[in-house]
Design an enzyme around this catalytic site. Sequence first.
Site, PDB file in Angstrom:
ATOM      1  CG  HIS A   1      -2.093   0.917   1.035  1.00 35.51           C
ATOM      2  ND1 HIS A   1      -2.032   2.254   1.355  1.00 35.51           N
ATOM      3  CD2 HIS A   1      -3.324   0.700   0.522  1.00 35.51           C
ATOM      4  CE1 HIS A   1      -3.185   2.808   1.056  1.00 35.51           C
ATOM      5  NE2 HIS A   1      -3.991   1.896   0.543  1.00 35.51           N
TER       6      HIS A   1
ATOM      7  CG  ASP B   1      -8.382  -3.728  -3.011  1.00 36.40           C
ATOM      8  OD1 ASP B   1      -9.597  -3.605  -2.851  1.00 36.40           O
ATOM      9  OD2 ASP B   1      -7.630  -2.789  -3.296  1.00 36.40           O
TER      10      ASP B   1
HETATM   11  N1  CMC Z   1       4.333  -7.321  -5.059  1.00 40.49           N
HETATM   12  C1  CMC Z   1       5.683  -7.316  -5.174  1.00 40.49           C
HETATM   13  N2  CMC Z   1       6.453  -6.248  -4.942  1.00 40.49           N
HETATM   14  C2  CMC Z   1       5.824  -5.119  -4.589  1.00 40.49           C
HETATM   15  C3  CMC Z   1       4.427  -5.041  -4.437  1.00 40.49           C
HETATM   16  C4  CMC Z   1       3.660  -6.198  -4.685  1.00 40.49           C
HETATM   17  N3  CMC Z   1       2.339  -6.188  -4.563  1.00 40.49           N
HETATM   18  N4  CMC Z   1       4.080  -3.793  -4.071  1.00 40.49           N
HETATM   19  C5  CMC Z   1       5.221  -3.087  -3.999  1.00 40.49           C
HETATM   20  N5  CMC Z   1       6.272  -3.894  -4.300  1.00 40.49           N
HETATM   21  C6  CMC Z   1       7.686  -3.503  -4.267  1.00 40.49           C
HETATM   22  C7  CMC Z   1       8.054  -2.677  -5.486  1.00 40.49           C
HETATM   23  O1  CMC Z   1       8.537  -3.468  -6.536  1.00 40.49           O
HETATM   24  C8  CMC Z   1       9.092  -1.741  -4.935  1.00 40.49           C
HETATM   25  O2  CMC Z   1      10.306  -2.442  -4.892  1.00 40.49           O
HETATM   26  P1  CMC Z   1      11.700  -1.642  -5.082  1.00 40.49           P
HETATM   27  O3  CMC Z   1      11.854  -0.824  -3.833  1.00 40.49           O
HETATM   28  O4  CMC Z   1      12.728  -2.745  -5.165  1.00 40.49           O
HETATM   29  O5  CMC Z   1      11.577  -0.842  -6.336  1.00 40.49           O
HETATM   30  C9  CMC Z   1       8.660  -1.511  -3.492  1.00 40.49           C
HETATM   31  O6  CMC Z   1       7.884  -2.660  -3.125  1.00 40.49           O
HETATM   32  C10 CMC Z   1       7.829  -0.241  -3.307  1.00 40.49           C
HETATM   33  O7  CMC Z   1       6.762  -0.266  -4.229  1.00 40.49           O
HETATM   34  P2  CMC Z   1       6.161   1.023  -4.952  1.00 40.49           P
HETATM   35  O8  CMC Z   1       5.527   0.620  -6.240  1.00 40.49           O
HETATM   36  O9  CMC Z   1       7.207   2.093  -4.994  1.00 40.49           O
HETATM   37  O10 CMC Z   1       5.051   1.443  -3.920  1.00 40.49           O
HETATM   38  P3  CMC Z   1       3.836   2.393  -4.224  1.00 40.49           P
HETATM   39  O11 CMC Z   1       3.505   3.030  -2.927  1.00 40.49           O
HETATM   40  O12 CMC Z   1       4.095   3.269  -5.384  1.00 40.49           O
HETATM   41  O13 CMC Z   1       2.686   1.352  -4.671  1.00 40.49           O
HETATM   42  C11 CMC Z   1       0.834  -0.100  -4.643  1.00 40.49           C
HETATM   43  C12 CMC Z   1       1.656   0.936  -3.851  1.00 40.49           C
HETATM   44  C13 CMC Z   1      -0.433  -0.425  -3.841  1.00 40.49           C
HETATM   45  C14 CMC Z   1       0.396   0.476  -6.014  1.00 40.49           C
HETATM   46  C15 CMC Z   1       1.700  -1.381  -4.847  1.00 40.49           C
HETATM   47  O14 CMC Z   1       2.053  -1.929  -3.585  1.00 40.49           O
HETATM   48  C16 CMC Z   1       0.999  -2.427  -5.703  1.00 40.49           C
HETATM   49  O15 CMC Z   1       1.100  -2.369  -6.932  1.00 40.49           O
HETATM   50  N6  CMC Z   1       0.286  -3.410  -5.052  1.00 40.49           N
HETATM   51  C17 CMC Z   1      -0.478  -4.369  -5.791  1.00 40.49           C
HETATM   52  C18 CMC Z   1      -1.779  -3.739  -6.240  1.00 40.49           C
HETATM   53  C19 CMC Z   1      -2.770  -3.573  -5.090  1.00 40.49           C
HETATM   54  O16 CMC Z   1      -2.977  -4.497  -4.306  1.00 40.49           O
HETATM   55  N7  CMC Z   1      -3.397  -2.392  -5.042  1.00 40.49           N
HETATM   56  C20 CMC Z   1      -4.423  -2.065  -4.046  1.00 40.49           C
HETATM   57  C21 CMC Z   1      -4.016  -1.001  -3.084  1.00 40.49           C
HETATM   58  S1  CMC Z   1      -5.131  -0.925  -1.695  1.00 40.49           S
HETATM   59  C22 CMC Z   1      -6.550  -0.270  -2.341  1.00 40.49           C
HETATM   60  C23 CMC Z   1      -6.618   1.192  -2.341  1.00 40.49           C
HETATM   61  O17 CMC Z   1      -6.471   1.818  -1.260  1.00 40.49           O
HETATM   62  O18 CMC Z   1      -6.880   1.730  -3.429  1.00 40.49           O
END
Ligand code: CMC
Length: 443
Positions: free
Chosen positions: A309, A367
Amino acid sequence: MSNKTLTITDNRTGKTFDFEIKNGSCGPAVADLTTFYDKTGMFVYDPGFKSTASCSSGITFIDGEKGILLHRGYNIEDLAENSDYPEVCYLLLNGDLPDLQNKKKFIKILTHHTMLHEQILRFYSGFRRDSHPMAVMVGIVGALSSFYPEKTYDFSSEKGKWVAVSRLLAKMPTMAAMAYKYSLGQPFIYPKNELSYSENFLHMLFSTPSGEYKPSKASVAALDKLLILHADHEQNASTSTVKIAGSSGANPFACVAAGVASLWGPAHGGANESVIRMLNIIGDEKNISQFIKKAKDINDPFRLMGFGHRVYKSHDPRANVLRKYCHDLLNEVESFNAPLFKLATKLEEIALNDEYFIKKQLYPNVDFYSGIILKALGLPESMFTVIFAVARTVGWISQWKEMTESENRISRPRQLYNGKEIRQFIKINKRKKNESMFPEHIE
Ligand code: CMC
C-alpha cells in the site's frame, strides 16, 4: 507568519525563503508552499503526490506507519464492529454519529430515492452485452447528470448539495445491481425499501422475478463491513479525481463518474479483481513459490496483487477487520474448501513469512480479502470494483461537499517541462520524411 517556519536555501544564489509550518490536529505538520513560486520562481516537483497535502480536510485521518484509520475521529475497527454502513455514511457527511431519530430520518431519505428514472434504464441496453460493468457504471453515473442539471439544481446551495449526496448514495446500489443484471441478461430487480441498505443491495443483485434471494446473516454482515471499510480513504486517486473535477464547478454526478473511472484501475479499486485473476493464474499451491519469485524479481513486472500500500507501511487496518469477516463467511459457504480459497490462505501465509515482503513492508491490503469475500458471495470478478465504487461514493461525495464548503480554487498543477524548446515552424512541403506515430496495426 507564525514563528514556526521552514527555511529553504537556494544554493545557486544563497537566498533563503521562509515558509509557514502548519499543524493539523493529528499527523505530520505541513510546510505551506502556496507562495513557493511567487517567492522562488520555482515549482515544487512531487509526481504521484508522495509528499503533497493537496488540501486540508476534517473527514478521514490515516497514520500509515502505525496502521491507523480514523473517520471523524472514530477508529475504523470500532465502526466496523459496532456500526452499519448508513451510520458511517452519516458520520462522514455530518461529522458526528446520528442519534436514533436522525438515523431513521437519514435512512428514510436514502430509501425514498433508490429507484432510477425509467429513462435511465434504457441507457443500459445501449451498452455491449459483454461490457465490463465498470464501463457501464462510468456511463450511467455520468448520465445521471442529465437528470440533475444545473439549471434545475443549484449545486452551490446547501439544498442542491444534499440533493446530490442523497440521490447518489441511494441510487448507486441500484445502478450497480442493474449493471450486473444487464451483464447476465436477467431482468432488472427494483429496490425494496423495507430492507436494510446491504440486504437491499443483495436483493437487487441476486433475486429474480421467479425467486426471492434470502441472504444469510454472514453474507449481509460481510457485505455491510466491506462497504464500511471502503467508505472513505482520505485523498486517494479516485477521491482526488472527484475533487479535481469538482474544483471547476462541474456537475457532481459527472464528477463522481470521473471518480468511478479512476477507481477502475488495477493499482486502485481494480486490485480486488486482479487478486482473483492472479489466484486463478497461480492455479495450485505448488506454484506459489514460483510466483513469489516472480514478484521479487525487479525485472519482472509481476506483483502480488492485494499486497502493499502506498500509505500503510505496517499493516492495513481495514484488511485486519475484513480478514475476520472473510473467514466467517468462508466457514459458512459450501465453497470454503474450494481450491481458490485454500490457495489464497496459503499465499497469505507464505507472503506474510517471506523476508522480501516483510522487509519491504508488503502486507495483504483490504483488496486481498474483499476479492475473496465478493467471490464467496457469488459475484463475478468484473463486479468487484463496482461494489467498491458503491461503498466509496460516500467518501467521494463527502469530500466533494467539504471542498465546496471551504475556500475552493480550481486545481491546476504545474509541471517540470522536458520537451522541445521554442523552434521555428516548417511548412509541410519542406519537412524531412519522418516515421508515422502510429503502430502499424492502428493504421
Ligand atoms: N508485489 C511485489 N512487490 C511489490 C508489491 C507487490 N504487490 N508492491 C510493492 N512492491 C515492491 C516494489 O517493486 C518496490 O520495490 P523496489 O523498492 O525494489 O523498487 C517496493 O515494493 C515499493 O513499491 P512502490 O511501487 O514504490 O510502492 P507504491 O507506494 O508506489 O505502490 C501499490 C503501492 C499499492 C500500487 C503497490 O504496492 C501495488 O502495486 N500493489 C499491488 C496492487 C494492489 O494491491 N493495489 C491495491 C491497493 S489498496 C486499495 C486502495 O487503497 O486503493
